[in-house]
Design an enzyme around this catalytic site. Structure first.
Site, PDB file in Angstrom:
ATOM      1  N   PRO A   1      45.493   2.786 -91.490  1.00 31.88           N
ATOM      2  CA  PRO A   1      45.098   4.175 -91.095  1.00 31.88           C
ATOM      3  C   PRO A   1      45.244   4.395 -89.991  1.00 31.88           C
ATOM      4  O   PRO A   1      44.804   3.771 -88.914  1.00 31.88           O
ATOM      5  CB  PRO A   1      43.494   3.744 -91.281  1.00 31.88           C
TER       6      PRO A   1
ATOM      7  N   CYS B   1      36.253   0.678 -86.722  1.00 33.67           N
ATOM      8  CA  CYS B   1      36.623   2.107 -85.532  1.00 33.67           C
ATOM      9  C   CYS B   1      36.130   1.647 -84.032  1.00 33.67           C
ATOM     10  O   CYS B   1      34.498   1.918 -83.866  1.00 33.67           O
ATOM     11  CB  CYS B   1      36.309   3.437 -85.617  1.00 33.67           C
TER      12      CYS B   1
ATOM     13  N   LYS C   1      36.990  -2.851 -93.742  1.00 35.06           N
ATOM     14  CA  LYS C   1      37.888  -2.699 -92.168  1.00 35.06           C
ATOM     15  C   LYS C   1      36.864  -2.824 -91.970  1.00 35.06           C
ATOM     16  O   LYS C   1      36.174  -2.215 -91.302  1.00 35.06           O
ATOM     17  CB  LYS C   1      38.825  -1.615 -92.331  1.00 35.06           C
TER      18      LYS C   1
ATOM     19  N   GLY D   1      46.369  -6.502 -86.735  1.00 32.29           N
ATOM     20  CA  GLY D   1      46.308  -6.547 -85.351  1.00 32.29           C
ATOM     21  C   GLY D   1      47.643  -7.539 -85.265  1.00 32.29           C
ATOM     22  O   GLY D   1      48.472  -8.529 -85.533  1.00 32.29           O
TER      23      GLY D   1
ATOM     24  N   VAL E   1      49.673  -0.913 -87.796  1.00 33.02           N
ATOM     25  CA  VAL E   1      49.334   0.555 -87.135  1.00 33.02           C
ATOM     26  C   VAL E   1      50.154   1.105 -85.996  1.00 33.02           C
ATOM     27  O   VAL E   1      51.570   1.231 -86.651  1.00 33.02           O
ATOM     28  CB  VAL E   1      47.754   0.510 -87.204  1.00 33.02           C
ATOM     29  N   ARG E   2      50.136  -0.037 -84.975  1.00 29.76           N
ATOM     30  CA  ARG E   2      51.119   0.679 -84.167  1.00 29.76           C
ATOM     31  C   ARG E   2      52.376   0.118 -84.385  1.00 29.76           C
ATOM     32  O   ARG E   2      53.393   1.534 -83.445  1.00 29.76           O
ATOM     33  CB  ARG E   2      50.193  -0.029 -82.426  1.00 29.76           C
TER      34      ARG E   2
END
Length: 342
Positions: A32, A115, A156, A216, A239-240
């Protein structure tokens, strides 16, 4: 619920995890991203070997109370599967009310417990839940009590400084009935520039029986296999890495030009705000354009200007054009080749 939105049991995240296990490979997950995991991007990454895709985190309280939030935060279609909608919630009532609205259209829901954004933490959402394992267990149990095996629920999380605290957390939510867990190998205070702690992720994996996804520092397909091997996890979330290269899980070391063409088509067909489209394209082409062209891309001020800029510098094929979506290298017009030097 329309018939074409009926969920296929084969799209259950647990079924996907099991299929990948049979194939002796990790599950590839697109995680996400606030603002950037919208429907066009989700459809794009599915073309490039992604097994499970998440929506951006949606705040349950706003979603339940505000019709405008519902219209802007969640859209889907029959191709958008397997789909997990990530939810930001800090109580059972808001969580169940949101799930009641969306459960026919998703293959799973994820409770965000990681988050680190300060505004969310102050509201008791995201990483704030990492110190409230009893509350998280209560929310998970409430979902499983109401929906049972018909709806997959994931949590998560981030790791704690003391990994034993993380182990206690995941064992509590496992007992409550969570279907699988995603672990980001940084604490809520760890900067992204610091390396991910895969030793802690491995410890979490070894402490529970449910599937675990590692999150990660996954920037390439090689990273995904290495992380899965180091941690023993069932899958790897990017993600990134996938924001910069939507085709990373398909083995591309940078975004292929065909993905740029597909994203242009999807984002304009479904509708995305100009600044989000511009940001996506800027990320995808980082390191592939000269500094001059990258600055020009980022300096455009409207969707029409951005499209005209692409058409003046590159061969940007449309779906009806032969070879659409297949090129790998950046497709400059021949008279622009001199600008291709980085």
């Amino acid at each position: 619920m329309s018939s074409d939105m009926a969920r296929d049991p084969e799209d259950s995240p647990l079924a996907v995890i099991e299929r990948c296990r049979q194939e002796k490979r990790p599950v590839f997950v697109a995680g996400p991203m606030v603002r950037y995991s919208k429907l066009p991007f989700r459809e794009l990454v599915r073309d490039y070997k992604v097994d499970i895709v998440y929506s951006p985190m949606i705040l349950a309280r706003e979603f339940v109370r505000n019709s405008n939030a519902r219209a802007s935060d969640f859209s889907t279609n029959f191709r958008d599967r397997p789909l997990i909608v990530q939810i930001g919630a800090n109580n059972v009532t808001d969580l169940l009310r949101m799930i009641e609205m969306i459960h026919p259209y998703v293959d799973g829901v994820g409770l965000n417990c990681g988050c680190p954004i300060k505004e969310q933490v102050r509201e008791g959402i995201g990483a704030a839940l990492m110190s409230k394992k009893e509350l998280v267990a209560e929310m998970v149990a409430a979902v499983k009590q109401k929906y049972g095996s018909s709806l997959v629920i994931e949590t998560k999380i981030r790791v704690h400084t003391d990994v034993n605290e993380t182990i206690e957390f995941v064992q509590a939510v496992e007992k409550a009935g969570v279907d699988f867990i995603t672990v980001h190998g940084r604490t809520k205070n760890t900067r992204s520039s610091q390396p991910c702690d895969f030793v802690k992720i491995k410890a979490v994996k070894e402490s529970v029986q449910v599937p675990v996804i590692a999150n990660g520092d996954c920037m390439t397909l090689e990273d995904a296999y290495r992380i899965a091997s180091e941690t023993g996890c069932d899958g790897v979330m990017a993600v990134r890495g996938i924001l910069n290269n939507p085709a990373m899980f398909a083995g591309y070391d940078k975004t292929p030009w065909g993905a740029i063409e597909k994203f242009w088509n999807l984002s304009t067909a479904y509708g995305l705000p100009f600044r989000i489209i511009q940001h996506h394209l800027g990320c995808m082409l980082t390191g592939q354009l000269s500094k001059k062209l990258q600055i020009e891309l980022n300096s455009t001020t409207s969707l029409l200007e951005l499209l005209e800029w692409f058409d003046s510098n590159f061969v940007l094929k449309r779906p009806s054009d032969p070879g659409y979506g297949t090129s790998v290298a950046v497709q400059y017009w021949q008279n622009r080749q001199s600008q291709a030097r980085i």
